[in-house]
Design a protein around this motif. Structure first.
Motif, PDB file in Angstrom:
ATOM      1  N   LYS A  23      -0.401  -6.903   9.145  1.00  0.00           N
ATOM      2  CA  LYS A  23      -0.995  -8.486   9.460  1.00  0.00           C
ATOM      3  C   LYS A  23      -2.838  -8.712   9.401  1.00  0.00           C
ATOM      4  O   LYS A  23      -3.377  -8.941   9.544  1.00  0.00           O
ATOM      5  N   GLY A  24      -2.517  -8.384   7.675  1.00  0.00           N
ATOM      6  CA  GLY A  24      -3.773  -8.281   7.801  1.00  0.00           C
ATOM      7  C   GLY A  24      -4.881  -7.123   7.765  1.00  0.00           C
ATOM      8  O   GLY A  24      -5.426  -6.315   6.958  1.00  0.00           O
ATOM      9  N   VAL A  25      -4.683  -6.255   8.666  1.00  0.00           N
ATOM     10  CA  VAL A  25      -5.184  -4.731   8.761  1.00  0.00           C
ATOM     11  C   VAL A  25      -4.974  -4.052   7.513  1.00  0.00           C
ATOM     12  O   VAL A  25      -4.652  -3.876   7.352  1.00  0.00           O
ATOM     13  N   LEU A  26      -6.614  -3.146   6.973  1.00  0.00           N
ATOM     14  CA  LEU A  26      -6.484  -2.557   6.333  1.00  0.00           C
ATOM     15  C   LEU A  26      -6.861  -0.970   6.900  1.00  0.00           C
ATOM     16  O   LEU A  26      -8.449  -1.596   7.155  1.00  0.00           O
ATOM     17  N   CYS A  27      -6.911   0.099   6.937  1.00  0.00           N
ATOM     18  CA  CYS A  27      -7.440   1.387   7.355  1.00  0.00           C
ATOM     19  C   CYS A  27      -8.094   1.370   6.020  1.00  0.00           C
ATOM     20  O   CYS A  27      -7.932   1.505   4.812  1.00  0.00           O
ATOM     21  N   ALA A  28      -8.809   2.334   6.403  1.00  0.00           N
ATOM     22  CA  ALA A  28     -10.127   3.309   5.628  1.00  0.00           C
ATOM     23  C   ALA A  28      -9.071   4.459   3.626  1.00  0.00           C
ATOM     24  O   ALA A  28      -9.791   3.470   3.431  1.00  0.00           O
ATOM     25  N   LYS A  29      -8.330   3.988   4.202  1.00  0.00           N
ATOM     26  CA  LYS A  29      -7.102   4.913   3.604  1.00  0.00           C
ATOM     27  C   LYS A  29      -6.929   3.604   2.510  1.00  0.00           C
ATOM     28  O   LYS A  29      -7.116   4.608   1.389  1.00  0.00           O
ATOM     29  N   GLY A  30      -6.163   2.456   3.115  1.00  0.00           N
ATOM     30  CA  GLY A  30      -5.412   1.647   2.183  1.00  0.00           C
ATOM     31  C   GLY A  30      -6.508   0.679   1.225  1.00  0.00           C
ATOM     32  O   GLY A  30      -7.367   0.974  -0.022  1.00  0.00           O
ATOM     33  N   SER A  31      -7.945   0.853   2.209  1.00  0.00           N
ATOM     34  CA  SER A  31      -8.883   0.537   1.244  1.00  0.00           C
ATOM     35  C   SER A  31      -9.686   1.073   0.012  1.00  0.00           C
ATOM     36  O   SER A  31     -10.116   0.653  -1.357  1.00  0.00           O
ATOM     37  N   ALA A  32      -9.581   2.553   0.156  1.00  0.00           N
ATOM     38  CA  ALA A  32     -10.179   3.671  -0.835  1.00  0.00           C
ATOM     39  C   ALA A  32      -9.233   4.164  -1.884  1.00  0.00           C
ATOM     40  O   ALA A  32      -8.721   4.903  -2.325  1.00  0.00           O
ATOM     41  N   GLY A  33      -7.388   3.167  -1.775  1.00  0.00           N
ATOM     42  CA  GLY A  33      -6.462   3.370  -2.679  1.00  0.00           C
ATOM     43  C   GLY A  33      -7.257   3.204  -4.049  1.00  0.00           C
ATOM     44  O   GLY A  33      -6.216   4.010  -5.119  1.00  0.00           O
ATOM     45  N   ILE A  34      -8.007   2.745  -4.355  1.00  0.00           N
ATOM     46  CA  ILE A  34      -9.351   2.249  -5.725  1.00  0.00           C
ATOM     47  C   ILE A  34      -9.612   3.777  -5.743  1.00  0.00           C
ATOM     48  O   ILE A  34      -9.492   4.345  -6.853  1.00  0.00           O
ATOM     49  N   MET A  35      -9.662   4.599  -5.321  1.00  0.00           N
ATOM     50  CA  MET A  35     -10.172   6.036  -5.444  1.00  0.00           C
ATOM     51  C   MET A  35      -8.913   6.735  -5.989  1.00  0.00           C
ATOM     52  O   MET A  35      -9.159   7.764  -6.517  1.00  0.00           O
ATOM     53  N   ASN A  36      -8.026   6.702  -5.194  1.00  0.00           N
ATOM     54  CA  ASN A  36      -6.706   7.338  -5.705  1.00  0.00           C
ATOM     55  C   ASN A  36      -6.525   6.847  -6.908  1.00  0.00           C
ATOM     56  O   ASN A  36      -6.019   7.693  -8.194  1.00  0.00           O
ATOM     57  N   HIS A  37      -5.940   5.490  -7.007  1.00  0.00           N
ATOM     58  CA  HIS A  37      -6.470   4.669  -8.841  1.00  0.00           C
ATOM     59  C   HIS A  37      -6.905   5.592  -9.701  1.00  0.00           C
ATOM     60  O   HIS A  37      -6.131   5.818 -10.840  1.00  0.00           O
ATOM     61  N   TYR A  38      -7.638   5.732  -9.538  1.00  0.00           N
ATOM     62  CA  TYR A  38      -8.642   5.963 -10.912  1.00  0.00           C
ATOM     63  C   TYR A  38      -9.504   7.297 -10.558  1.00  0.00           C
ATOM     64  O   TYR A  38     -10.011   8.304 -11.002  1.00  0.00           O
ATOM     65  N   SER A  39      -8.399   8.414  -9.781  1.00  0.00           N
ATOM     66  CA  SER A  39      -8.761   9.739  -9.678  1.00  0.00           C
ATOM     67  C   SER A  39      -8.821  10.191 -10.914  1.00  0.00           C
ATOM     68  O   SER A  39      -7.893   9.909 -11.782  1.00  0.00           O
ATOM     69  N   PRO A  40     -10.285  11.409 -10.986  1.00  0.00           N
ATOM     70  CA  PRO A  40      -9.907  12.135 -11.810  1.00  0.00           C
ATOM     71  C   PRO A  40      -9.255  13.415 -12.367  1.00  0.00           C
ATOM     72  O   PRO A  40      -8.449  13.832 -13.585  1.00  0.00           O
ATOM     73  N   CYS A  52       0.914  -0.771  -0.031  1.00  0.00           N
ATOM     74  CA  CYS A  52      -0.342  -0.175  -0.449  1.00  0.00           C
ATOM     75  C   CYS A  52       1.094   1.547  -0.530  1.00  0.00           C
ATOM     76  O   CYS A  52       2.313   1.044   0.412  1.00  0.00           O
ATOM     77  N   TYR A  53       0.381   2.330  -0.513  1.00  0.00           N
ATOM     78  CA  TYR A  53       1.034   3.910  -0.510  1.00  0.00           C
ATOM     79  C   TYR A  53       0.001   4.559  -0.788  1.00  0.00           C
ATOM     80  O   TYR A  53       0.354   5.540  -0.484  1.00  0.00           O
ATOM     81  N   MET A  54      -0.704   4.539   0.300  1.00  0.00           N
ATOM     82  CA  MET A  54      -1.666   5.448   0.808  1.00  0.00           C
ATOM     83  C   MET A  54      -2.442   6.201   1.870  1.00  0.00           C
ATOM     84  O   MET A  54      -2.055   7.455   2.831  1.00  0.00           O
ATOM     85  N   CYS A  55      -0.322   5.700   2.661  1.00  0.00           N
ATOM     86  CA  CYS A  55       0.186   6.389   3.761  1.00  0.00           C
ATOM     87  C   CYS A  55       1.937   5.954   3.725  1.00  0.00           C
ATOM     88  O   CYS A  55       1.987   5.420   2.936  1.00  0.00           O
ATOM     89  N   ALA A  56       2.284   6.534   4.491  1.00  0.00           N
ATOM     90  CA  ALA A  56       4.157   5.658   4.562  1.00  0.00           C
ATOM     91  C   ALA A  56       3.925   4.485   5.324  1.00  0.00           C
ATOM     92  O   ALA A  56       4.876   4.481   5.867  1.00  0.00           O
ATOM     93  N   ALA A  92      -8.250   8.997   8.431  1.00  0.00           N
ATOM     94  CA  ALA A  92      -8.938   9.398   7.070  1.00  0.00           C
ATOM     95  C   ALA A  92      -7.990   8.916   5.903  1.00  0.00           C
ATOM     96  O   ALA A  92      -8.357   9.159   4.699  1.00  0.00           O
ATOM     97  N   MET A  93      -6.980  10.475   6.134  1.00  0.00           N
ATOM     98  CA  MET A  93      -6.241  11.659   5.379  1.00  0.00           C
ATOM     99  C   MET A  93      -4.828  10.846   5.820  1.00  0.00           C
ATOM    100  O   MET A  93      -4.195  11.188   6.505  1.00  0.00           O
ATOM    101  N   TYR A  94      -3.997  10.996   3.662  1.00  0.00           N
ATOM    102  CA  TYR A  94      -2.135  11.188   4.203  1.00  0.00           C
ATOM    103  C   TYR A  94      -2.536  12.164   3.471  1.00  0.00           C
ATOM    104  O   TYR A  94      -2.307  12.726   2.535  1.00  0.00           O
ATOM    105  N   HIS A  95      -2.102  13.646   4.118  1.00  0.00           N
ATOM    106  CA  HIS A  95      -2.231  15.066   3.435  1.00  0.00           C
ATOM    107  C   HIS A  95      -3.389  14.999   2.116  1.00  0.00           C
ATOM    108  O   HIS A  95      -3.953  14.532   2.763  1.00  0.00           O
ATOM    109  N   ALA A  96      -2.426  15.676   1.315  1.00  0.00           N
ATOM    110  CA  ALA A  96      -3.171  15.973   0.426  1.00  0.00           C
ATOM    111  C   ALA A  96      -3.999  15.206  -1.010  1.00  0.00           C
ATOM    112  O   ALA A  96      -4.737  14.903  -0.703  1.00  0.00           O
TER     113      ALA A  96
END
Ligand code: SF4
Length: 962
Positions: free
Chosen positions: A56-73, A25-29, A790-794
């Motif tokens: 160990k399997g934990v995924l936060c809100a940011k991580g699961s929302a990586g889909i929307m960073n990937h498909y971001s307009p 994941c790279y939705m935060c550091a 739920a956010m990693y900076h901008a």
């Protein structure tokens, strides 16, 4: 899909994915392991990887929302060349060949004349081992990443004191601690690992968690005790705790004598060139006073019983005292008494005394014993590992003050006094730490190091240990554009990116030609004085009509606020479209029981004309003919781009970007020859490698023979020497002596008082600079930001799903403070600092220090940026505190303006901000300031009016049309 089901041969998600690809994941550091589910060539779902050592399997809100960073307009789609004025957003799309030829042309000319005229700065990227090495190859010292405006105070104080620090450098012993004291951590750094750790700690039910933070959100909300300290006074609180422990005699003298320099004798000869330095014998061995023989002897004599207090006389007749004596005397001064600090900190003296007593009880009455024999560096065999179960953790809230370095150091002094560094139940190092205090690498960039057409002989960043290591001219003028490693910030170990734009604009200390940045939103949420920064980026020399910062190259995946100010834009991929390397040479993913690194692999191919930044950098280096990036015949050394570099680049013989599966056959770990199949081996192992530390090497790593030998064998440290914890900071005294007129390299007169004051070898607290320099009654409040969970900076606040959690931000005010000022929920208020004024909307709460207001970080967006609707809540109601923070302190008598930063490391003092707030009538419900709407760069995807991502997957699963 659940791994247990997979293992059992069950496929309960038969229709949900055609393919599941593991990556990082790279939705935060934090670098958690993820499994990306693809269906019909689209990303359907992201799941945490249960086998991964970080999450160990934990995924936060940011991580699961990586889909929307990937498909971001907001994704950029092709290289751009500016055709209108800077800031106009007028661009022309160009081909990659033209873009690369332009960059090569600009940078080639610089390199042939004066490599320093390239300033190459990167943001929160995770490839700093590559970028720093590339800068050295180019030949410019003007390189750093974002650490100078993030948490260098914490990192530097730790590395100079205990050879490690928090977050990536160490972690609490979650399994064994009995008392966890956390300072100034929001829900940001080390996100999933801390959540997992707190979960263990809370469910175990045998430990107390105390959070010291002016704001009670996130982790603080589940603390057993929240201490809502006044910002910038943590150092006072810590020193008062130390005083209480000293008075009660609750300190671990054996630990101090064995593992720290507390017993070493410090020369007391006021005015002499070695006053305050350690007394040493002819071989350089520090001296102690052996109370058994009543003689001065070498600190390496393991049969000695060193004395910790009292004046002694050295063989040359001069007086000396043990370092502990000096530290204790300082900490026992009246200004650090619990009663004396209560008013300033806002913490009652009774609370301070109780916390000190609780620390002592946990450390000395609840010792943790692990039935594991071990041998220390001196060959002493220990039957068991006995620990002091007090763990501490700190981050941005401590770091982002102008007194942050010394506050971090005070935390480490407290840890040492309790014997709570890498002992069972305490803070534990993560490999490759501990390292020597500080690590041995020095910054490069002196005149002789910077030559036209040549690489520098070393890295741009490092750890000075004396004035001789500074990057200054003979008259004290800084050699670097950001003034790192100068008398303004001698130990700026992470550089000072926050000073770059202003200095480049002002031509201080010299003019540059090209500013090359990656993933750093410097015209918005990554800069203080945002409006001023925008003016600097667009300001022209009236004589020539040219921009004062002549050229700006910018690389980013998204249409951030910074894009509009660049001349050449190189579009990056998303994190799911490229290779990456989370390297031990950079920011590793180790834990206290194991050494580990990982990769990202492409999960999906780019559907735009974009290239990974690291590939671009390697290509650019080859085009420029940088020696290590081309072969003898001039052809590219890494024609396969970044994955080629990851596998084949060696920093030293046998040590490369990845430590796993090295050697021709892939059977070596740590050190070994290049393995052509290394990336395949990582992919086969779910994109990570982890190697367990032997059981006898897991604690007391700084002094554990088994660990030190193992670390040398893995290539983590060069020598198996013990790492002595620096209870007393002799390095700092060397700078102070220079300020007092000793040595060949001395500060210019205007810097002497500052160096003299802040390079104190003893723990120290002083009022943050802004608070000390502005009228306290005119600006009576502190103003802070917190990073939301739920956010990693901008990155997060442009994400369609995460925006639903934090669509705009408000100014949080304590109910009682608001009542006093006549402010009600939802009122508009003016926030005024010595630098500027903003208009924002209020939100009332109880969980905040009454003298403090705060807001979520980086939610406010500039209208039009990130391809958001121009009227989006982030732009019209959101705001940044950055607008009212100055990058410089007020002018001094001589006209010089120091940076708004820590005087030791140059760390940006974001949290020193002082403001006043007042209710204002608000005819329009819009925050201020507002800036002109940025045009959207060409060919960005259309924003959907209503987002229904995933609806197609449902119909597809039923067999209907997608
Ligand atoms: S904590 Fe960070 S790295 Fe981990 S899943 Fe969340 S966003 Fe991703």
């Amino acid at each position: 899909m659940n791994d247990d089901n997979e293992a059992a041969g069950l496929n309960l998600h038969a229709s949900s994915a055609d393919q599941i690809t593991r990556t990082t994941c790279y939705m935060c550091a934090c670098r958690c392991g993820i499994k990306v589910h693809l269906k019909d060539g689209r990303i359907r779902y992201i799941e945490g990887n249960r086998d991964h050592p970080v999450n160990k399997g934990v995924l936060c809100a940011k991580g699961s929302a990586g889909i929307m960073n990937h498909y971001s307009p907001a994704r950029l789609s092709k290289p751009l060349r500016r055709v209108g004025p800077r800031g106009s957003g007028e661009y022309q799309e160009i081909e990659w060949e033209e873009a690369m030829a332009t960059a090569t042309d600009w940078l080639g000319a610089i390199r042939r004349s004066d490599p320093r005229k390239l300033a190459f700065f990167t943001g929160r990227d995770q490839s700093q081992a590559l970028t720093g090495w590339w800068a050295s190859q180019f030949g410019t010292p003007n390189h750093a990443a974002h650490g100078g405006f993030c948490s260098v105070n914490m990192a530097a104080a730790g590395l100079y004191t205990i050879g490690g620090s928090f977050w990536e450098f160490g972690e609490p012993d979650w399994e064994n601690t009995k008392y966890f004291l956390m300072f100034g951590v929001a829900e940001d750094h080390d996100s999933n690992p801390i959540k997992i750790g707190l979960g263990k700690l809370k469910t175990r039910g045998a430990a107390k968690f105390v959070s010291v933070n002016p704001i009670r959100t996130g982790y603080s909300a589940i603390a057993d005790e929240w201490i809502g300290i006044r910002p910038g006074t943590d150092g006072l609180f810590i020193l008062a705790l130390i005083q209480e422990l000293l008075r009660a005699g609750k300190i671990d003298e054996e630990y101090l004598c064995r593992y720290t320099n507390a017993s070493w004798l410090v020369i007391q000869d006021e005015g002499a060139a070695d006053h305050g330095l350690f007394a040493r014998d002819a071989s350089g061995q520090p001296l102690v006073f052996d109370s058994a023989t009543q003689t001065v002897t070498g600190a390496n004599r393991i049969d000695a019983r060193p004395q910790l207090t009292g004046k002694v006389f050295l063989p040359d007749g001069r007086a000396a005292v043990p370092a502990f004596h000096l530290v204790a005397t300082r900490c026992l001064e009246p200004q650090y008494a619990a009663d004396a600090v209560a008013a300033e900190t806002g913490i009652g003296a009774d609370v301070i005394r109780r916390i000190a007593a609780e620390l002592a009880h946990a450390a000395f009455e609840q010792t943790v014993v692990i039935d594991q024999p071990w041998t220390d560096w001196a060959g002493r065999r220990h039957d068991k590992m006995i620990g002091r179960p007090v763990a501490m953790h700190a981050m941005r809230g401590i770091s982002a003050h102008s007194n942050g370095f010394h506050t971090c150091r005070a935390i480490h002094v407290l840890q040492m006094l309790l014997g709570a560094v890498d002992s069972p139940g305490s803070f534990r190092y993560k490999p490759p730490f501990p390292r020597p205090t500080p690590p041995g690498v020095k910054p490069t960039g002196r005149a002789a190091d910077v030559q036209p057409g040549k690489p520098m002989p070393g890295p741009p960043l490092g750890f000075p240990t004396s004035p001789q290591d500074l990057l200054v001219e003979a008259d004290g003028t800084p050699r670097r554009l950001d003034k790192a490693f100068s008398w303004e910030a001698p130990l700026a170990a992470h550089g000072m990116m926050h000073r770059v734009i202003r200095n480049a604009w002002a031509g201080e200390p010299y003019k540059i030609d090209t500013l090359f940045m990656f993933m750093a939103n410097m015209s918005w949420n990554s800069s203080m004085n945002t409006a001023g920064t925008i003016e600097m980026l667009t300001d022209k020399d009236p004589a020539t009509g040219d921009y004062k910062i002549p050229r700006i190259i910018y690389c980013d995946a998204y249409a951030s606020e910074m894009v509009a100010y660049a001349d050449l834009i190189l579009p990056d991929t998303t994190y799911l479209e490229r290779w990456d390397c989370i390297s031990l040479l950079d920011r590793p993913i180790c834990d206290a029981d194991g050494v580990a690194d990982s990769i990202r692999q492409p999960v999906i191919a780019p559907d735009r004309d974009v290239r990974p930044f690291q590939d671009v950098l390697i290509d650019l280096g080859a085009r420029l003919g940088l020696p290590a990036l081309v072969k003898e015949d001039g052809s590219p050394r890494y024609p396969g781009g970044y994955p080629d570099y990851i596998v084949h680049h060696e920093r030293k013989p046998g040590i490369g970007s990845l430590a796993g599966w090295r050697g021709a056959d892939g059977d070596k770990h740590g050190i070994g020859a290049v393995n052509e199949g290394q990336l395949d081996a990582y992919i086969a192992n779910q994109c990570f490698w982890r190697h367990e530390i032997p059981a006898e090497a897991r604690y007391f790593k700084h002094s554990n023979r088994a660990y030190l030998d193992w670390a040398v064998g893995m290539g983590l440290i060069d020598k198996p020497d013990p790492i002595v914890l620096q209870f007393y900071g002799e390095v700092f005294q060397k700078f102070r002596l220079a300020a007092e007129g000793h040595g060949e390299v001395q500060p210019p007169d205007e810097h002497r008082p500052r160096i003299r004051t802040y390079f104190d070898p003893l723990p120290l607290w002083y009022m943050p600079f802004e608070e000390a320099e502005v009228a306290r009654d005119a600006f009576p409040m502190h103003a802070l930001t917190q990073r939301p969970m739920a956010m990693y900076h901008a990155w997060g606040s442009q994400n369609a799903w995460l925006r639903q959690i934090h669509g705009d931000n408000r100014l949080h005010i304590h109910h009682a403070t608001a009542a006093r000022l006549g402010i009600a929920e939802g009122d508009w208020v003016a926030v005024t600092s010595h630098h500027g004024r903003i208009k924002v909307q209020a939100k009332l709460m109880d969980g905040v220090n009454p003298h403090t207001v705060w807001t979520w970080n980086a939610i406010g967006k500039r209208s039009g940026a990130w391809n958001l609707e121009p009227e989006a809540a982030e732009a019209r109601k959101g705001f940044l505190l950055n607008h009212v923070i100055s990058e410089l302190l007020p002018e001094r008598g001589d006209g010089h303006r120091y940076g708004n930063a820590d005087p030791v490391t140059g760390q940006a003092a974001w949290y020193d901000l002082r403001v006043r707030i007042e209710k204002i009538p608000a005819e329009e419900g819009v925050s201020e300031p507002q800036f002109a709407t940025l045009p959207v760069p060409p060919n960005l995807p259309k924003r959907p009016d209503v987002l229904r991502y995933g609806a197609g997957f449902r119909t597809s699963a039923r067999g209907d049309a997608k």
